[in-house]
Design a protein around this motif. Structure first.
Motif, PDB file in Angstrom:
ATOM      1  N   UNK A 230     -10.102  40.182  55.113  1.00 13.35           N
ATOM      2  CA  UNK A 230     -10.551  40.160  53.662  1.00 13.35           C
ATOM      3  C   UNK A 230     -12.191  40.317  53.972  1.00 13.35           C
ATOM      4  N   UNK A 231     -12.787  39.691  54.755  1.00  9.59           N
ATOM      5  CA  UNK A 231     -14.245  39.960  54.900  1.00  9.59           C
ATOM      6  C   UNK A 231     -14.607  41.375  55.322  1.00  9.59           C
ATOM      7  N   UNK A 232     -13.817  42.158  55.799  1.00 10.26           N
ATOM      8  CA  UNK A 232     -14.201  43.701  55.974  1.00 10.26           C
ATOM      9  C   UNK A 232     -13.943  44.566  54.821  1.00 10.26           C
ATOM     10  N   UNK A 233     -13.159  44.046  53.924  1.00  9.56           N
ATOM     11  CA  UNK A 233     -12.806  44.665  52.562  1.00  9.56           C
ATOM     12  C   UNK A 233     -12.960  44.038  51.429  1.00  9.56           C
ATOM     13  N   UNK A 234     -13.978  43.092  51.471  1.00  6.98           N
ATOM     14  CA  UNK A 234     -14.448  42.289  50.259  1.00  6.98           C
ATOM     15  C   UNK A 234     -14.933  43.315  48.984  1.00  6.98           C
ATOM     16  N   UNK A 235     -15.824  44.041  49.497  1.00  3.21           N
ATOM     17  CA  UNK A 235     -16.405  45.079  48.255  1.00  3.21           C
ATOM     18  C   UNK A 235     -15.566  45.888  47.843  1.00  3.21           C
ATOM     19  N   UNK A 236     -14.596  46.530  48.837  1.00  2.92           N
ATOM     20  CA  UNK A 236     -13.482  47.283  48.488  1.00  2.92           C
ATOM     21  C   UNK A 236     -12.505  46.779  47.344  1.00  2.92           C
ATOM     22  N   UNK A 237     -12.080  45.280  47.877  1.00  3.69           N
ATOM     23  CA  UNK A 237     -11.263  44.757  46.666  1.00  3.69           C
ATOM     24  C   UNK A 237     -11.839  44.513  45.544  1.00  3.69           C
TER      25      UNK A 237
ATOM     26  N   UNK B  61      -5.128  34.622  59.419  1.00  6.09           N
ATOM     27  CA  UNK B  61      -5.830  34.337  57.967  1.00  6.09           C
ATOM     28  C   UNK B  61      -7.281  33.659  58.317  1.00  6.09           C
ATOM     29  N   UNK B  62      -7.720  34.190  57.359  1.00 11.72           N
ATOM     30  CA  UNK B  62      -9.466  33.712  57.292  1.00 11.72           C
ATOM     31  C   UNK B  62      -9.539  32.654  56.213  1.00 11.72           C
ATOM     32  N   UNK B  63      -9.342  31.402  56.748  1.00  8.78           N
ATOM     33  CA  UNK B  63      -9.109  30.329  55.551  1.00  8.78           C
ATOM     34  C   UNK B  63     -10.779  30.003  54.997  1.00  8.78           C
ATOM     35  N   UNK B  64     -11.728  30.552  55.631  1.00  7.20           N
ATOM     36  CA  UNK B  64     -13.028  30.145  55.006  1.00  7.20           C
ATOM     37  C   UNK B  64     -13.264  31.140  53.980  1.00  7.20           C
ATOM     38  N   UNK B  65     -12.339  32.026  53.952  1.00 10.86           N
ATOM     39  CA  UNK B  65     -12.400  33.106  52.709  1.00 10.86           C
ATOM     40  C   UNK B  65     -11.492  32.967  51.637  1.00 10.86           C
ATOM     41  N   UNK B  66     -10.858  31.641  51.766  1.00  2.00           N
ATOM     42  CA  UNK B  66     -10.019  31.255  50.622  1.00  2.00           C
ATOM     43  C   UNK B  66     -10.493  31.277  49.186  1.00  2.00           C
TER      44      UNK B  66
END
Length: 396
Positions: free
Chosen positions: A198-205, A238-243
């Motif tokens: 998710x961290x690499x596609x945050x702006x995209x999402x 999974x990136x749990x810190x990005x939940x």
């Protein structure tokens, strides 16, 4: 459209500086994939047909402002000549007397290839003096390198401000396809976004939830969204810190009316290897000692059903670990449906990104898509809603 194409300019007798992307993979001095070279052929031949002299500006690899012999574009003279069916004259620099001499030596019908623009430290700094030196070499500037359009470099943005300019055939096709996918699309619109983090596609999402009607989230990213909903995913990536971030995206989607499709069932395995024993479980029942490696059949059926109700599809990233069987089945099945709907004239489908192209090729679906972008970073930044300097510089 807000930019000129080759059809808008008189090129007869003109020297045309044409920025291209021929940064092709090589092994032992041989080109292993000619795709990028093949894609510039229509633009170069059209410049010649209109009476212009094409002078190609390009980068190769990452010399970081230094002359690195093994990164010289000289090694592409042969492959370029073969693809174009024309003599290619090499200029040992991209500015100054060596470049000017190569251009003057080229006969009518020849193509000129100048040395790696990144041998100059001013290229990646978008140095105005370097851009001015490049501009002195030609009468007209054409950019056919969408894949480098997210970089504000001397050869992609600086020169465009100094000469009459136009988009090449590949650039124009790319911009037209992207406009049809997100700029002014037929609705409903579906986006498929996969990938590991998710961290690499945050702006995209964050951008897509405001632009599309349906957003499919797959790959390792989907696991992070499951975690955000309180679902255990065992040993899955999974990136749990990005939940919390994932929860915020889900909330934003709800506010703007974008339906997000997450896996309802998944394919799990204890080992990440080809032919590993696997099973299908509901998304909330991943065993503690297993990892999620693909979307399950019910999840794919839902994606295909919604896809059938849409008019436009934009795709970036696989639904699972598509490189390894049997974890390619979810991506393959969804891609095959997109290809079928596109071939039937029911769907405008645009896809891009390295893993995406590989996955769609593996599924045998790429040829049916309306447009496949090989641009990588530029494609992603466009999906994120960012202005691309190389495109902005072409605007009238």
């Amino acid at each position: 459209m807000g930019w000129n194409t080759l059809d808008d300019l008189d090129l007869a007798g003109k020297t045309v500086l044409c920025r291209v992307d021929i940064n092709v993979p090589m092994e032992a001095g041989r080109v292993t994939d000619m795709t990028r070279i093949d894609k510039i052929v229509p633009t170069v031949l059209d410049i010649l047909a209109k009476g212009g002299k094409p002078v190609l500006l390009a980068h190769f690899d990452r010399p970081k402002g230094k002359v690195v012999p093994e990164m010289s574009l000289r090694q592409l003279v042969g492959p370029l000549s073969q693809a174009l069916g024309r003599k290619v004259v090499f200029g040992p620099d991209s500015v100054g007397a060596p470049a000017a001499e190569a251009i003057s030596q080229a006969a009518a019908g020849d193509v000129v290839l100048l040395e790696n623009t990144r041998f100059h430290p001013g290229e990646e700094k978008n140095d105005a003096a370097l851009a001015a030196e490049m501009a002195k070499l030609g009468d007209v500037y054409v950019n056919d390198a969408f894949s480098a359009a997210h970089r504000a470099h001397a050869s992609t943005e600086g020169v465009a401000k100094l000469l009459p300019k136009a988009a090449g055939r590949l650039m124009a096709a790319e911009l037209k396809a992207l406009d049809a996918a997100l700029g002014n699309p037929k609705r409903p619109v579906m986006a498929v976004v996969g990938g590991a983090k998710v961290s690499t596609k945050l702006e995209l999402l964050s951008n897509l939830v405001t632009k599309v009607d349906n957003l499919v989230i797959g790959g390792g990213m989907a696991n992070t969204f499951l975690v955000a909903q309180g679902i255990e995913v065992g040993k899955s990536l999974a990136e749990r810190d990005m939940a919390a971030t994932a929860s915020a995206i889900l909330e934003k989607a709800k506010e703007v009316g974008c339906r997000i499709l997450l896996p309802v069932d998944v394919v799990v395995a204890r080992e990440f290897k080809a032919g590993a024993a696997s099973e299908i479980v509901v998304a909330s029942a991943c065993p503690a000692d297993a990892m999620i490696l693909d979307a399950g059949p019910e999840s794919v059926a839902r994606i295909r059903a919604v896809m059938g109700q849409c008019a436009t599809l934009i795709w970036n990233g696989p639904l699972g670990a598509f490189e390894i069987e049997p974890f390619d089945q979810g991506t393959n099945a969804a891609a095959e449906e997109a290809a079928r709907l596109t071939a039937a004239g029911q769907l405008v489908s645009v896809a891009g990104g390295g893993d995406t192209v590989a996955a769609l090729n593996k599924a045998g679906a790429a040829d049916q898509f309306t447009f496949i972008s090989t641009a990588g970073g530029a494609f992603l930044e466009w999906m994120e809603g960012k202005e691309l300097p190389g495109v902005a510089a072409l605007m009238r």
